[in-house]
Design a protein around this motif. Structure first.
Motif, PDB file in Angstrom:
ATOM      1  N   HIS A 144      97.434  72.792 -12.530  1.00 18.52           N
ATOM      2  CA  HIS A 144      96.373  72.358 -11.666  1.00 18.52           C
ATOM      3  C   HIS A 144      96.271  73.269 -10.364  1.00 18.52           C
ATOM      4  N   ALA A 145      97.335  73.844 -10.018  1.00 18.96           N
ATOM      5  CA  ALA A 145      97.316  75.061  -8.921  1.00 18.96           C
ATOM      6  C   ALA A 145      96.667  76.307  -9.395  1.00 18.96           C
ATOM      7  N   ASN A 146      96.928  76.566 -10.636  1.00 18.49           N
ATOM      8  CA  ASN A 146      96.459  77.671 -11.266  1.00 18.49           C
ATOM      9  C   ASN A 146      94.811  77.678 -11.034  1.00 18.49           C
ATOM     10  N   LEU A 147      94.400  76.473 -11.831  1.00 21.11           N
ATOM     11  CA  LEU A 147      93.122  76.355 -11.763  1.00 21.11           C
ATOM     12  C   LEU A 147      92.372  76.474 -10.282  1.00 21.11           C
ATOM     13  N   LYS A 163      90.977  86.815  -4.043  1.00 23.43           N
ATOM     14  CA  LYS A 163      91.639  86.343  -2.770  1.00 23.43           C
ATOM     15  C   LYS A 163      92.850  85.526  -3.112  1.00 23.43           C
ATOM     16  N   GLY A 164      94.031  85.889  -2.574  1.00 27.63           N
ATOM     17  CA  GLY A 164      95.382  85.529  -2.942  1.00 27.63           C
ATOM     18  C   GLY A 164      95.994  86.341  -3.988  1.00 27.63           C
ATOM     19  N   VAL A 165      95.356  87.092  -4.625  1.00 37.37           N
ATOM     20  CA  VAL A 165      95.987  87.991  -5.835  1.00 37.37           C
ATOM     21  C   VAL A 165      96.361  89.325  -5.413  1.00 37.37           C
ATOM     22  N   GLU A 166      97.414  89.775  -5.890  1.00 35.69           N
ATOM     23  CA  GLU A 166      97.967  91.045  -5.645  1.00 35.69           C
ATOM     24  C   GLU A 166      98.058  92.077  -6.988  1.00 35.69           C
ATOM     25  N   VAL A 167      97.665  93.307  -6.882  1.00 33.79           N
ATOM     26  CA  VAL A 167      97.630  93.925  -8.141  1.00 33.79           C
ATOM     27  C   VAL A 167      98.397  95.112  -7.876  1.00 33.79           C
ATOM     28  N   ILE A 178     100.255  91.886 -11.961  1.00 34.32           N
ATOM     29  CA  ILE A 178      99.521  90.977 -11.011  1.00 34.32           C
ATOM     30  C   ILE A 178     100.604  89.894 -10.676  1.00 34.32           C
ATOM     31  N   ARG A 179     100.056  89.342  -9.321  1.00 39.69           N
ATOM     32  CA  ARG A 179     100.838  88.486  -9.009  1.00 39.69           C
ATOM     33  C   ARG A 179     100.071  87.599  -7.974  1.00 39.69           C
ATOM     34  N   GLY A 180     100.269  86.209  -8.054  1.00 38.20           N
ATOM     35  CA  GLY A 180      99.487  85.266  -7.040  1.00 38.20           C
ATOM     36  C   GLY A 180      99.179  83.938  -7.632  1.00 38.20           C
ATOM     37  N   PRO A 181      98.543  83.023  -7.061  1.00 36.07           N
ATOM     38  CA  PRO A 181      98.491  81.705  -7.642  1.00 36.07           C
ATOM     39  C   PRO A 181      97.966  81.392  -8.847  1.00 36.07           C
ATOM     40  N   ARG A 200     108.282  88.758 -14.415  1.00 38.52           N
ATOM     41  CA  ARG A 200     109.553  89.401 -13.910  1.00 38.52           C
ATOM     42  C   ARG A 200     109.384  89.552 -12.330  1.00 38.52           C
ATOM     43  N   ASP A 201     110.272  88.958 -11.542  1.00 39.91           N
ATOM     44  CA  ASP A 201     110.118  88.911 -10.021  1.00 39.91           C
ATOM     45  C   ASP A 201     108.803  88.586  -9.627  1.00 39.91           C
ATOM     46  N   GLY A 202     108.429  87.614 -10.151  1.00 34.54           N
ATOM     47  CA  GLY A 202     106.915  87.312  -9.869  1.00 34.54           C
ATOM     48  C   GLY A 202     105.806  87.758 -10.206  1.00 34.54           C
ATOM     49  N   TRP A 203     106.054  88.973 -10.952  1.00 36.18           N
ATOM     50  CA  TRP A 203     104.875  89.760 -11.231  1.00 36.18           C
ATOM     51  C   TRP A 203     104.800  89.637 -12.747  1.00 36.18           C
ATOM     52  N   LEU A 204     103.369  89.544 -13.181  1.00 37.46           N
ATOM     53  CA  LEU A 204     103.167  89.249 -14.506  1.00 37.46           C
ATOM     54  C   LEU A 204     102.596  90.796 -14.934  1.00 37.46           C
TER      55      LEU A 204
END
Length: 855
Positions: A147-150, A335-339, A355-358, A376-380
């Protein structure tokens, strides 16, 4: 349906699912087509704290059973249309029960309101949905989104794309995919927008919805926008020279206006905007890579089109273009996403996109090994290749697993090549693959599977599809570096297999190519009966008749006249004419044009009575038939004054502009009919040969030209002045041959380019046998003509080389050879080869450092 009604329906679904044993954390699968009931069940599952598991409606029972076992779902909600597949699947998946969609979402709104209170407390970290990614179900990977992802996707998307309760969103993508669940369900529902679903997905219904429903926002895969683009350009191409020039001018004007914050597209291109929808303000594309050239044209037409990039593993979009950002990019992160881009081992300027983020998934369902490979280490680790510019905009360059490695070590991204070749209006779909070169076990060459646009083929009355596709690929290739050119191709009349968001299933296409190559190898060069299944008598009769005409191939009822039997346009005419003579009937022209297979031919000859047994083709008789067209009648009328005027103008242009060198004019016959047969290097060829002829020959010359070049009013006027009879070389080749014969019988001189198309490299190509047929049956001589140097001035599919035109060196060379007559007993093929050999000999003699002939 109002939001109040949908809420009641969702509550009702939740209550009945609860009664069926579904509780928090349980997986509940959905196998149904798009509908309000689908949405209600999906929302009802989430309301219970359970996990929705939507399935692709194209899955087979075995695939559904595999995913039921993998997900652990004990209930499968299905529609009446898919109940048979669901029933077959649960027989292979122990303990699963089918729940009819209609039974969960009845009309009792009061019950829905009461059961709506069954909702449970849900934490953001709880799984909400499991989405199975495209690919083999032998190794299923279910993406777990919480639900947090959505919610993270909702917050990020609405920070960029501004949509509110006044917007109307059109949904055409299937709801079992994450992009559709976000763009057509969760996001618009969260702000109260109006969503339109289509009961039947076809072009007519789509355009009707765009027109009638007042759609303002439309998110779809790139193929839809390619369709709009190709239709617009096709209409422009049919217009006159002035209209085409005005269209390009208005595109340029609006491009500059948009840079200044203005948009005159709805005014300049009102018809296009009315087709897409009068209220349309936002087009969004995602799911697969988008061709920037199409994006630029749509922008110049006045549309606001935004690209989004993301994966199922990122809950939908991870980046979205902002207005004003380069169309070649997929924008900045939401918003909230890192690349970021992983460093490339080869030192390239692109690398794997991380990609990393909620919005990043929790992981793959019950697949810790697969999850560890990509998280890996929070990154997709997405598997996509890309680069970031100075503004942080991401450009996707390819897919790491789809790179084609050529024998020279160069890496090729197939999507880049596909976008380039798709510029052709003839090509509807195209997939570029790396196939193993003969004798090499690691090197690959570029091979294309092409699906032609049948609407374009029908409109142009094209029957020799293979030849047209080859011409298009060859013409487009000249503007690509040699290592990026397609070297071989297959034509498919069936759509290419794709995922639900339009991505090509390359592995499946590769398998189909290998199977096709294997079938060709097994078929061998012998004529045999490959299909022993019983056929109707009239079909069997046609098969036997066709076998007498074509040898060295297998003939079946489903054999394609061109792709399987290898017939070019002339050979197709010969086959049809031979069958007409054999069975004593004349097949209507429109029926002949639509006969693609042997079975089609059999249907055309169904009511012929009996087989006379007289095989063979009488060209002499056919050339006596046919009626003079108005265009031919006009050419045959004496026009002495006009001939003198045009001769003077043509000579003036020859002396001042073209300045071609000419030899062998004394070899031309001074009286009687004959055929002038030059090789074909450029658009200039007729204007190089025609003006240098002696006046008594000049005034008698006529030509039979492809009608597609003489459609506009101006070009029709040019055809009349240049004594050209426009014919369709695909659909009306026989009338063209008959027109040529009529002109020759009246003492005229026919200019005929036997290659049938301009050479791609200037070399002499294979000659077709039309000139030889006319010469053999009318007793007229053929004058071989060699053209050298025209290709360098105006090569095919490249602009006119003005530097070469203005240069006083390296002028075109025109050589007239000795007239050739058919020898006693000589057939058309032998005569055609003699003509070609003479032309090639003269061409080689005049070509410095000649490249190999392009046979």
């Amino acid at each position: 349906m109002t939001y109040r009604e949908l809420d009641a329906m969702a509550g009702q679904a939740a209550g009945r699912l609860h009664e069926a044993g579904i509780g928090a954390g349980d997986r509940c699968a959905i196998l149904a087509e798009n509908s309000a009931r689908w949405c209600a069940v999906y929302l009802g599952i989430l309301r219970l704290g359970a996990v929705a598991v939507p399935f692709d409606t194209n899955y087979s029972p075995a695939q559904v059973a595999t995913l039921l076992r993998d997900s652990g779902a004990r209930r499968l909600v299905t529609s009446e249309k898919l109940s048979e597949i669901a029933g077959a699947a649960v027989r292979d998946a122990e303990g699963v029960h089918v729940l009819p969609l209609a039974d969960l979402t009845g009309p009792d709104a009061a019950e829905g309101a009461r059961l709506a209170e069954l909702g449970t407390e849900i934490s953001p970290g709880q799984p909400a949905v499991i989405l199975y990614t495209s690919g083999t179900t032998a190794d299923p990977k279910g993406v777990v989104l919480t639900h947090a992802n959505l919610l993270g996707e909702k917050d990020g998307a609405f920070a960029v794309v501004h949509v509110d309760e006044h917007d109307v969103v059109l949904g055409v993508l299937p709801l079992f995919h994450s992009l559709a669940q976000m763009a057509n369900l969760l996001l618009p529902y969260s702000i109260g927008a109006h969503v339109v679903f289509l009961e039947t997905l076809n072009t007519q219904e789509l355009l009707r919805a765009l027109d009638e429903e007042g759609v303002t926002t439309f998110a779809c895969v790139p193929q839809f926008f390619y369709l709009i683009h190709s239709k617009v350009l096709e209409q422009v191409k049919k217009s006159g020279l002035l209209t085409r020039a005005l269209f390009r001018l208005l595109l340029t004007v609006n491009r500059n206006l948009r840079r200044a914050g203005l948009n005159a597209g709805p005014l300049f291109f009102g018809k296009v905007h009315r087709t897409i929808g009068r209220r349309m303000r936002l087009l969004i594309t995602g799911g697969s890579k988008f061709d920037p050239a199409v994006g630029h044209d749509l922008h110049d037409l006045g549309f606001t089109i935004l690209q989004a990039y993301g994966l199922t593993e990122t809950s939908g979009a991870a980046t979205v273009m902002r207005p004003g950002e380069p169309i070649a990019t997929v924008g900045q992160p939401i918003k909230g996403v890192e690349v970021r881009i992983a460093a490339s081992a080869e030192g390239a300027d692109d690398g794997e996109v991380l990609i990393r983020g909620p919005i990043v998934m929790q992981g793959y369902w019950n697949r810790p090994d697969a999850t560890a490979d990509v998280l890996r280490d929070g990154w997709l680790y997405t598997g996509d290749l890309g680069r970031l510019d100075e503004r942080g905009c991401l450009t996707i360059t390819g897919r790491s697993k789809e790179i084609i490695v050529l024998g020279n070590g160069k890496n090729i991204y197939p999507e880049e090549i596909e976008a380039y070749y798709r510029k052709s209006a003839v090509i509807k779909e195209l997939c570029v693959l790396g196939v193993e070169s003969a004798g090499a076990h690691s090197a690959e060459r570029l091979h294309a599977v092409v699906v032609p646009d049948l609407d374009v083929l029908r409109e142009r009355h094209v029957v020799n599809t293979q030849e047209l596709v080859r011409f298009e690929l060859e013409g487009i290739s000249v503007n690509l570096p040699s290592h990026k050119r397609v070297l071989s191709f297959d034509v498919s009349m069936e759509p290419l297999p794709r995922t639900t968001t339009g991505k090509l299933k390359r592995r499946e296409i590769h398998r189909l190519v290998r199977e096709l190559e294997q079938k060709r190898a097994e078929a061998g060069p012998v004529d045999e009966v490959a299909d022993a299944s019983p056929v109707e008598p009239h079909v069997a009769m046609l098969i036997e008749a066709v076998r007498e005409h074509v040898t060295g191939v297998t003939v079946r009822a489903d054999s394609n006249c061109e792709l399987d039997l290898g017939l070019d346009s002339m050979e197709r005419v010969e086959l049809l004419a031979s069958l007409e003579q054999r069975f004593g009937v004349r097949v209507p022209e429109d029926v002949a044009q639509s006969a693609f297979t042997v079975a089609d031919l059999a249907e055309a000859f169904r009511n012929v009575g009996h087989d006379s047994g007289q095989s063979g083709l009488n060209w002499g008789k056919l050339l006596l038939e046919g009626q003079a067209t108005p265009e031919l009648a006009a050419i045959l009328r004496p026009r002495r004054v006009a001939a003198v005027v045009f001769f003077a103008i043509a000579r003036l242009i020859t002396l001042t502009v073209l300045r071609q060198k000419v030899t062998g004019l004394q070899r031309l016959p001074r009286e009687g009919a004959f055929i002038v047969s030059p090789n074909h290097q450029s658009y200039l060829d007729p204007f190089l040969v025609w003006p240098v002829l002696p006046f008594d020959v000049f005034r008698r010359v006529f030509a039979v030209g492809a009608a597609e070049y003489f459609q506009s009013p101006f070009m029709k006027w040019v055809a009349a002045k240049l004594n050209v009879v426009p014919v369709d070389p695909d659909a009306n080749l026989l009338p063209g041959m008959q027109a040529a014969a009529q002109g020759l019988r009246r003492g005229r001189v026919l200019m005929l380019f036997p290659e049938g198309e301009r050479s791609i490299d200037g070399g002499v190509k294979k000659f077709k046998k039309g000139a030889a047929i006319l010469a053999c049956h009318l007793g007229v001589p053929i004058v071989p003509v060699s053209i050298t140097g025209a290709h360098e001035i105006w090569p095919r599919n490249r602009p006119l080389n003005w530097g070469r035109v203005l240069s006083w060196r390296d002028r075109p060379v025109i050589q007239f050879g000795e007239p050739i007559r058919a020898r006693e007993g000589e057939d058309e093929e032998a005569l055609t080869e003699r003509i070609r050999s003479d032309v090639e000999r003269m061409w080689l003699a005049a070509t410095p450092a000649s490249p190999p002939p392009s046979r």
